[in-house]
Scaffold this motif. Sequence first.
Motif, PDB file in Angstrom:
ATOM      1  N   THR A   3       0.823  -1.202   0.000  1.00 50.48           N
ATOM      2  CA  THR A   3       0.000   0.000   0.000  1.00 50.48           C
ATOM      3  C   THR A   3       0.862   1.257   0.000  1.00 50.48           C
ATOM      4  O   THR A   3       0.486   2.282  -0.574  1.00 50.48           O
ATOM      5  CB  THR A   3      -0.960  -0.041   1.218  1.00 50.48           C
ATOM      6  N   GLU A   4       2.048   1.181   0.633  1.00 53.78           N
ATOM      7  CA  GLU A   4       2.948   2.360   0.641  1.00 53.78           C
ATOM      8  C   GLU A   4       3.273   2.829  -0.769  1.00 53.78           C
ATOM      9  O   GLU A   4       3.474   4.011  -1.007  1.00 53.78           O
ATOM     10  CB  GLU A   4       4.314   2.039   1.274  1.00 53.78           C
ATOM     11  N   LEU A   5       3.375   1.868  -1.695  1.00 58.80           N
ATOM     12  CA  LEU A   5       3.677   2.222  -3.085  1.00 58.80           C
ATOM     13  C   LEU A   5       2.520   2.992  -3.708  1.00 58.80           C
ATOM     14  O   LEU A   5       2.710   3.984  -4.390  1.00 58.80           O
ATOM     15  CB  LEU A   5       3.951   0.958  -3.907  1.00 58.80           C
ATOM     16  N   VAL A  11       8.997   4.882  -3.629  1.00 56.84           N
ATOM     17  CA  VAL A  11       9.060   4.773  -5.084  1.00 56.84           C
ATOM     18  C   VAL A  11       9.377   3.323  -5.433  1.00 56.84           C
ATOM     19  O   VAL A  11      10.143   2.656  -4.731  1.00 56.84           O
ATOM     20  CB  VAL A  11      10.146   5.717  -5.646  1.00 56.84           C
ATOM     21  N   ASN A  12       8.796   2.844  -6.517  1.00 65.67           N
ATOM     22  CA  ASN A  12       8.939   1.442  -6.894  1.00 65.67           C
ATOM     23  C   ASN A  12      10.291   1.165  -7.568  1.00 65.67           C
ATOM     24  O   ASN A  12      10.367   0.873  -8.751  1.00 65.67           O
ATOM     25  CB  ASN A  12       7.785   1.068  -7.822  1.00 65.67           C
ATOM     26  N   THR A  13      11.340   1.256  -6.777  1.00 66.94           N
ATOM     27  CA  THR A  13      12.670   1.012  -7.344  1.00 66.94           C
ATOM     28  C   THR A  13      12.868  -0.468  -7.663  1.00 66.94           C
ATOM     29  O   THR A  13      13.671  -0.816  -8.523  1.00 66.94           O
ATOM     30  CB  THR A  13      13.790   1.460  -6.391  1.00 66.94           C
ATOM     31  N   ASN A  14      12.144  -1.340  -6.972  1.00 68.99           N
ATOM     32  CA  ASN A  14      12.280  -2.775  -7.263  1.00 68.99           C
ATOM     33  C   ASN A  14      11.879  -3.085  -8.710  1.00 68.99           C
ATOM     34  O   ASN A  14      12.544  -3.866  -9.398  1.00 68.99           O
ATOM     35  CB  ASN A  14      11.398  -3.599  -6.327  1.00 68.99           C
ATOM     36  N   ALA A  15      10.795  -2.450  -9.162  1.00 70.68           N
ATOM     37  CA  ALA A  15      10.340  -2.688 -10.545  1.00 70.68           C
ATOM     38  C   ALA A  15      11.429  -2.287 -11.530  1.00 70.68           C
ATOM     39  O   ALA A  15      11.716  -3.004 -12.493  1.00 70.68           O
ATOM     40  CB  ALA A  15       9.057  -1.906 -10.819  1.00 70.68           C
ATOM     41  N   GLY A  60       7.652  -8.008  -2.209  1.00 68.02           N
ATOM     42  CA  GLY A  60       7.020  -7.359  -1.070  1.00 68.02           C
ATOM     43  C   GLY A  60       5.986  -8.221  -0.381  1.00 68.02           C
ATOM     44  O   GLY A  60       5.487  -9.207  -0.936  1.00 68.02           O
ATOM     45  N   GLY A  61       5.698  -7.863   0.854  1.00 72.18           N
ATOM     46  CA  GLY A  61       4.670  -8.556   1.621  1.00 72.18           C
ATOM     47  C   GLY A  61       5.064  -9.929   2.110  1.00 72.18           C
ATOM     48  O   GLY A  61       4.216 -10.781   2.354  1.00 72.18           O
ATOM     49  N   LEU A  62       6.376 -10.156   2.268  1.00 74.62           N
ATOM     50  CA  LEU A  62       6.827 -11.450   2.792  1.00 74.62           C
ATOM     51  C   LEU A  62       7.300 -11.323   4.247  1.00 74.62           C
ATOM     52  O   LEU A  62       7.913 -12.220   4.796  1.00 74.62           O
ATOM     53  CB  LEU A  62       7.978 -12.012   1.943  1.00 74.62           C
ATOM     54  N   GLY A  63       7.023 -10.170   4.840  1.00 67.63           N
ATOM     55  CA  GLY A  63       7.465  -9.944   6.223  1.00 67.63           C
ATOM     56  C   GLY A  63       6.603 -10.683   7.227  1.00 67.63           C
ATOM     57  O   GLY A  63       5.734 -11.468   6.852  1.00 67.63           O
ATOM     58  N   PRO A  64       6.810 -10.405   8.530  1.00 71.80           N
ATOM     59  CA  PRO A  64       6.141 -11.136   9.594  1.00 71.80           C
ATOM     60  C   PRO A  64       4.820 -10.528  10.060  1.00 71.80           C
ATOM     61  O   PRO A  64       4.085 -11.161  10.814  1.00 71.80           O
ATOM     62  CB  PRO A  64       7.160 -11.075  10.735  1.00 71.80           C
ATOM     63  N   ASP A  67      -0.093  -7.514   7.841  1.00 67.29           N
ATOM     64  CA  ASP A  67      -0.361  -6.960   6.503  1.00 67.29           C
ATOM     65  C   ASP A  67       0.537  -7.584   5.433  1.00 67.29           C
ATOM     66  O   ASP A  67       0.446  -7.246   4.262  1.00 67.29           O
ATOM     67  CB  ASP A  67      -0.238  -5.426   6.501  1.00 67.29           C
ATOM     68  N   ASP A  68       1.443  -8.482   5.838  1.00 70.44           N
ATOM     69  CA  ASP A  68       2.282  -9.171   4.856  1.00 70.44           C
ATOM     70  C   ASP A  68       1.569 -10.444   4.408  1.00 70.44           C
ATOM     71  O   ASP A  68       1.680 -11.486   5.043  1.00 70.44           O
ATOM     72  CB  ASP A  68       3.655  -9.499   5.472  1.00 70.44           C
ATOM     73  N   ILE A  69       0.833 -10.332   3.311  1.00 68.33           N
ATOM     74  CA  ILE A  69      -0.075 -11.423   2.944  1.00 68.33           C
ATOM     75  C   ILE A  69       0.256 -12.069   1.606  1.00 68.33           C
ATOM     76  O   ILE A  69      -0.533 -12.844   1.075  1.00 68.33           O
ATOM     77  CB  ILE A  69      -1.534 -10.906   2.897  1.00 68.33           C
ATOM     78  N   PRO A 142      11.345 -10.735  -1.319  1.00 71.25           N
ATOM     79  CA  PRO A 142      11.044  -9.730  -0.299  1.00 71.25           C
ATOM     80  C   PRO A 142      11.003  -8.313  -0.896  1.00 71.25           C
ATOM     81  O   PRO A 142      11.546  -8.074  -1.982  1.00 71.25           O
ATOM     82  CB  PRO A 142      12.195  -9.830   0.701  1.00 71.25           C
ATOM     83  N   GLY A 143      10.387  -7.380  -0.183  1.00 67.77           N
ATOM     84  CA  GLY A 143      10.289  -6.010  -0.669  1.00 67.77           C
ATOM     85  C   GLY A 143      11.540  -5.187  -0.422  1.00 67.77           C
ATOM     86  O   GLY A 143      11.836  -4.258  -1.176  1.00 67.77           O
ATOM     87  N   VAL A 144      12.274  -5.513   0.630  1.00 63.11           N
ATOM     88  CA  VAL A 144      13.461  -4.724   0.978  1.00 63.11           C
ATOM     89  C   VAL A 144      14.452  -4.782  -0.190  1.00 63.11           C
ATOM     90  O   VAL A 144      14.890  -5.859  -0.590  1.00 63.11           O
ATOM     91  CB  VAL A 144      14.122  -5.268   2.263  1.00 63.11           C
ATOM     92  N   PRO A 145      14.780  -3.611  -0.774  1.00 61.36           N
ATOM     93  CA  PRO A 145      15.511  -3.611  -2.035  1.00 61.36           C
ATOM     94  C   PRO A 145      16.810  -4.431  -2.067  1.00 61.36           C
ATOM     95  O   PRO A 145      17.042  -5.145  -3.031  1.00 61.36           O
ATOM     96  CB  PRO A 145      15.776  -2.117  -2.276  1.00 61.36           C
TER      97      PRO A 145
END
Length: 404
Positions: A3-5, A11-15, A60-64, A67-69, A142-145
Amino acid sequence: VGTELLLGQIVNTNAAEISRGLAAMGIDVYFHSVVGDNPQRMRSVIEAAMSRSDVVIVTGGLGPTPDDITRDALADVLGVKLVRHPRLVGMIQDVFKRMGRDMPEENRRQADIPDGARVIDPVGTAPGFWIEREGKLLFALPGVPWEMKAMLTETVLPELSRRSGQGVTLSREILVVGLGESRTYELIKAIVDEQTNPTIAFRADAGQVRVRMTAKAAGETEALELIAPIDQAIRARLGESAPQGHHSTAGEALVVLLQERGFTVAAAESLTGGLIGAELTRAPGSSDYFLGSLVCYSTDAKAKTAGVAEEILREKGPVSAEVAGALAEGAARSFDADLGVSATGVAGPEPQDGAPVGTIFIGATLHGHTETRHVRGYGDRSHVQRMAVTAALDLGRRLVARAQ
Ligand code: ATP
Ligand code: MG
């Protein structure tokens, strides 16, 4: 995923990172989708992606946290259960042990992987995974770049390369500093216009242009053989503006030369406010060549800290070639450095002492020989500052390169 994106908080630097990696391999990227942390919408985005593409990469969304679903949504789409991997629980526990903390109970969820998926071991605490379904590949990272990037380069891209079996696509960049994009193109137009393999593309950014040559061939050696003559021909036309080697910034090109020669560098900076120092300390091991930077922003500080003569400041003004030269010399003197570099100018938004916004003077001095340049900066404050950093480091690079 996140949702932060959607809220524009990040900013979606991962993409961008993933797309660059895929493009470099010659894999066409057709869609980027961003979806919030909502199970129904995530499900529909994943289903759509899997129906239209051969490879889907989710980050993203692989955290604990609740909301990581991503895990649950992907298992749902695949119609499988989540399976907890005790080995992963152990690995996550170890990460916390190294930080001297107990693992919170919620983190066990990170060891849940859709049944039948292959695990990508965690780089931080979040494991990734991938699964093949009806000839299609689905990766979850994971989301963390930096965690994402490690898994992308170590697992995802090699796996895709192995499967594509189309040989390699390989790129090399020539950095060009101080010419600008259109002038660069003009000089090498004849080469660019007749090239098909390697293809040649341009990317301009804050006073530097990168000329990227991309070759497709059966193997790495063949691709490099295709690039080599074009690389040479381009450099022959660009001369001193294209530093030897394949660097992505003027700072990198300078640092490599300093290391080769065993030279040290110091800076005196006005409008860049420390950015030259920051650029020179980006690489590990910078203490071998970088001695320090004087940030002398006020006119007074230029005299007191960098020893610029009062009458030069009075007669020429703080934004002048003479002051840029004196600042570079002051830096070299103060730190007893081989090379001194400097930048003074008007970053904006207001003009200063009659000089318009974007006026930049840079200086460099090597073993008593000093040169200065006037550079016309443009864009907003930060762009003007970055242009000044690039120009100052590049002038330093030219002096060092000429000193055989
Ligand atoms: P973690 O285990 O660290 O929570 P995660 O897989 O749950 O990892 P997210 O919670 O989605 O990842 O994101 C973690 C952080 O990574 C975000 O706060 C953000 O700073 C960064 N991040 C996430 N997605 C992206 C993205 N697409 N581009 C850039 N940064 C991102
Ligand atoms: Mg998270």
